[in-house]
Scaffold this active site. Structure first.
Site, mmCIF file in Angstrom:
data_model
loop_
_atom_site.group_PDB
_atom_site.id
_atom_site.type_symbol
_atom_site.label_atom_id
_atom_site.label_comp_id
_atom_site.label_asym_id
_atom_site.label_seq_id
_atom_site.Cartn_x
_atom_site.Cartn_y
_atom_site.Cartn_z
ATOM 1 N N GLY A 1 4.032 3.545 -6.368
ATOM 2 C CA GLY A 1 3.334 3.017 -7.542
ATOM 3 C C GLY A 1 2.547 1.816 -7.078
ATOM 4 O O GLY A 1 1.879 1.884 -6.053
ATOM 5 N N GLU A 2 2.688 0.726 -7.785
ATOM 6 C CA GLU A 2 1.981 -0.497 -7.404
ATOM 7 C C GLU A 2 3.020 -1.613 -7.315
ATOM 8 O O GLU A 2 3.594 -2.019 -8.320
ATOM 9 C CB GLU A 2 0.897 -0.787 -8.458
ATOM 10 C CG GLU A 2 0.013 -1.942 -8.103
ATOM 11 C CD GLU A 2 -0.434 -1.911 -6.649
ATOM 12 O OE1 GLU A 2 -1.112 -0.962 -6.244
ATOM 13 O OE2 GLU A 2 -0.070 -2.840 -5.903
ATOM 14 N N SER A 3 3.266 -2.067 -6.090
ATOM 15 C CA SER A 3 4.369 -3.016 -5.885
ATOM 16 C C SER A 3 4.141 -4.327 -6.625
ATOM 17 O O SER A 3 5.103 -4.951 -7.094
ATOM 18 C CB SER A 3 4.584 -3.264 -4.393
ATOM 19 O OG SER A 3 3.409 -3.773 -3.790
ATOM 20 N N CYS B 1 7.036 4.061 -0.285
ATOM 21 C CA CYS B 1 5.698 3.472 -0.423
ATOM 22 C C CYS B 1 5.780 2.104 -1.118
ATOM 23 O O CYS B 1 6.271 1.159 -0.508
ATOM 24 C CB CYS B 1 4.786 4.472 -1.125
ATOM 25 S SG CYS B 1 3.059 4.173 -0.760
ATOM 26 N N ARG C 1 0.646 -4.345 2.913
ATOM 27 C CA ARG C 1 0.228 -3.437 1.828
ATOM 28 C C ARG C 1 -1.074 -2.739 2.209
ATOM 29 O O ARG C 1 -1.982 -3.379 2.738
ATOM 30 C CB ARG C 1 0.024 -4.206 0.520
ATOM 31 C CG ARG C 1 1.335 -4.632 -0.117
ATOM 32 C CD ARG C 1 1.087 -5.318 -1.456
ATOM 33 N NE ARG C 1 0.382 -4.449 -2.370
ATOM 34 C CZ ARG C 1 -0.707 -4.811 -3.048
ATOM 35 N NH1 ARG C 1 -1.224 -5.999 -2.928
ATOM 36 N NH2 ARG C 1 -1.276 -3.955 -3.867
ATOM 37 N N ILE D 1 -0.144 7.827 0.821
ATOM 38 C CA ILE D 1 -1.155 7.443 -0.184
ATOM 39 C C ILE D 1 -1.214 5.919 -0.238
ATOM 40 O O ILE D 1 -0.263 5.286 -0.708
ATOM 41 C CB ILE D 1 -0.800 8.013 -1.581
ATOM 42 C CG1 ILE D 1 -0.605 9.530 -1.525
ATOM 43 C CG2 ILE D 1 -1.886 7.638 -2.595
ATOM 44 C CD1 ILE D 1 0.041 10.132 -2.773
ATOM 45 N N ARG D 2 -2.302 5.342 0.255
ATOM 46 C CA ARG D 2 -2.435 3.876 0.299
ATOM 47 C C ARG D 2 -1.123 3.238 0.787
ATOM 48 O O ARG D 2 -0.551 2.350 0.159
ATOM 49 C CB ARG D 2 -2.840 3.325 -1.077
ATOM 50 C CG ARG D 2 -4.254 3.774 -1.469
ATOM 51 C CD ARG D 2 -4.572 3.520 -2.932
ATOM 52 N NE ARG D 2 -4.371 2.129 -3.321
ATOM 53 C CZ ARG D 2 -5.183 1.132 -3.000
ATOM 54 N NH1 ARG D 2 -6.252 1.360 -2.263
ATOM 55 N NH2 ARG D 2 -4.949 -0.071 -3.436
ATOM 56 N N HIS E 1 5.581 9.662 0.968
ATOM 57 C CA HIS E 1 6.169 10.101 -0.316
ATOM 58 C C HIS E 1 7.020 11.361 -0.107
ATOM 59 O O HIS E 1 6.519 12.478 -0.327
ATOM 60 C CB HIS E 1 5.047 10.398 -1.315
ATOM 61 C CG HIS E 1 4.371 9.184 -1.837
ATOM 62 N ND1 HIS E 1 4.772 8.529 -2.982
ATOM 63 C CD2 HIS E 1 3.333 8.475 -1.347
ATOM 64 C CE1 HIS E 1 4.007 7.484 -3.185
ATOM 65 N NE2 HIS E 1 3.118 7.423 -2.206
ATOM 66 N N GLU F 1 9.134 12.620 -1.949
ATOM 67 C CA GLU F 1 9.321 13.341 -3.223
ATOM 68 C C GLU F 1 8.190 14.332 -3.492
ATOM 69 O O GLU F 1 8.298 15.157 -4.389
ATOM 70 C CB GLU F 1 9.473 12.335 -4.381
ATOM 71 C CG GLU F 1 8.196 11.662 -4.863
ATOM 72 C CD GLU F 1 7.693 10.522 -3.969
ATOM 73 O OE1 GLU F 1 8.207 10.348 -2.847
ATOM 74 O OE2 GLU F 1 6.742 9.825 -4.406
HETATM 75 N N1 GLN Z 1 -0.471 0.266 -2.228
HETATM 76 C C1 GLN Z 1 0.640 0.299 -3.125
HETATM 77 C C2 GLN Z 1 1.392 -1.026 -3.128
HETATM 78 O O1 GLN Z 1 1.217 -1.827 -2.275
HETATM 79 C C3 GLN Z 1 1.589 1.400 -2.760
HETATM 80 C C4 GLN Z 1 0.933 2.743 -2.962
HETATM 81 C C5 GLN Z 1 1.903 3.844 -3.277
HETATM 82 O O2 GLN Z 1 3.048 3.597 -3.658
HETATM 83 N N2 GLN Z 1 1.446 5.070 -3.186
HETATM 84 O O3 GLN Z 1 2.186 -1.247 -3.981
#
Ligand code: GLN
Length: 212
Positions: free
Chosen positions: A46-48, A78, A107, A149-150, A185, A187
């Site tokens: 998600g987005e930390s 992630c 990140r 993913i990112r 990921h 999952e």
């Molecule tokens: N870039 C996101 C973060 O730093 C992580 C991306 C993800 O969980 N797919 O939180």
């Protein structure tokens, strides 16, 4: 055994599906009291920065930090890896992390060129997936198909951390005691072997801990 899914932001549904396929009960964790009922926790992607902010808003940060310090197993994927690490590079200044695994992670550290990518990785010590091999014990473990993913980039690994898999020299799956983190990921793969590592950590903990 009951596994909690940190359900503040991010994608928990695929984790729930993987754990259900492994035959374990799950519980969405949104408030501190939910932690009382779980043996381990998944911190999803998600987005930390957002998850960190919501952990504080929900007064969940300190109770969760206490459970982790007490040895509760956890799987962070992630953004979850970022949240469990001891040092976050390129984070927001007010972003917090639990320091449950001795790693420095950057990140989005794989860079723009490699924002999202997939790789077949070899994971140390993973048993063959019985669904794929018919349970033959000496079958070579198959690689794990990892979706990034990112993803965070691990830039420093503490002395007590095991690196279980790497991509181009960068650790992407690490473990310290019962805390397992992946920059990818698991999952999103049909393969359940990374989630199985978390269940094994719970089983190991249960056998070494005196009954409550
Ligand atoms: N870039 C996101 C973060 O730093 C992580 C991306 C993800 O969980 N797919 O939180």
């Amino acid at each position: 055994m009951k596994i909690g899914l940190l359900a503040l932001q991010g994608a928990i549904e695929p984790h729930a599906r993987s754990l259900t396929r492994l035959g374990v009960a799950t519980l969405e964790v949104r408030r501190a009291e939910h932690l009382d009922d779980v043996d381990a926790l998944v911190l999803p992607g998600g987005e930390s920065t957002t998850i960190s902010m919501l952990l504080e808003r929900q007064e969940l940060f300190e109770p969760l930090a206490a459970r982790l310090a007490d040895g509760m197993p956890a799987l962070g994927t992630c953004a979850g890896m970022v949240l469990l690490a001891s040092e976050v590079l390129d984070g927001r200044s007010d972003q917090r992390s639990f320091g449950a695994i001795d790693l420095s992670v950057r990140r989005n550290g794989f860079g723009r060129q490699r924002d999202s990518f997939e790789a077949d990785i070899t994971v140390a010590g993973l048993r063959p997936d019985p669904d794929r091999t018919g349970g033959e014990p000496d079958h070579e473990p198959e690689p794990f198909h990892a979706v990034f993913i990112r993803a965070p980039l691990v830039e420093r690994v503490g002395p007590d951390v095991e690196v279980l898999a790497s991509v181009d020299g960068a650790p992407v799956l690490c473990r310290q005691g019962g805390v397992i983190v992946s920059s990818f990921h698991p999952e999103l793969a049909a393969d359940l072997r990374i989630h199985q590592l978390l269940l094994s950590a719970v089983e190991r903990g249960a056998s070494t801990r005196p009954p409550r």
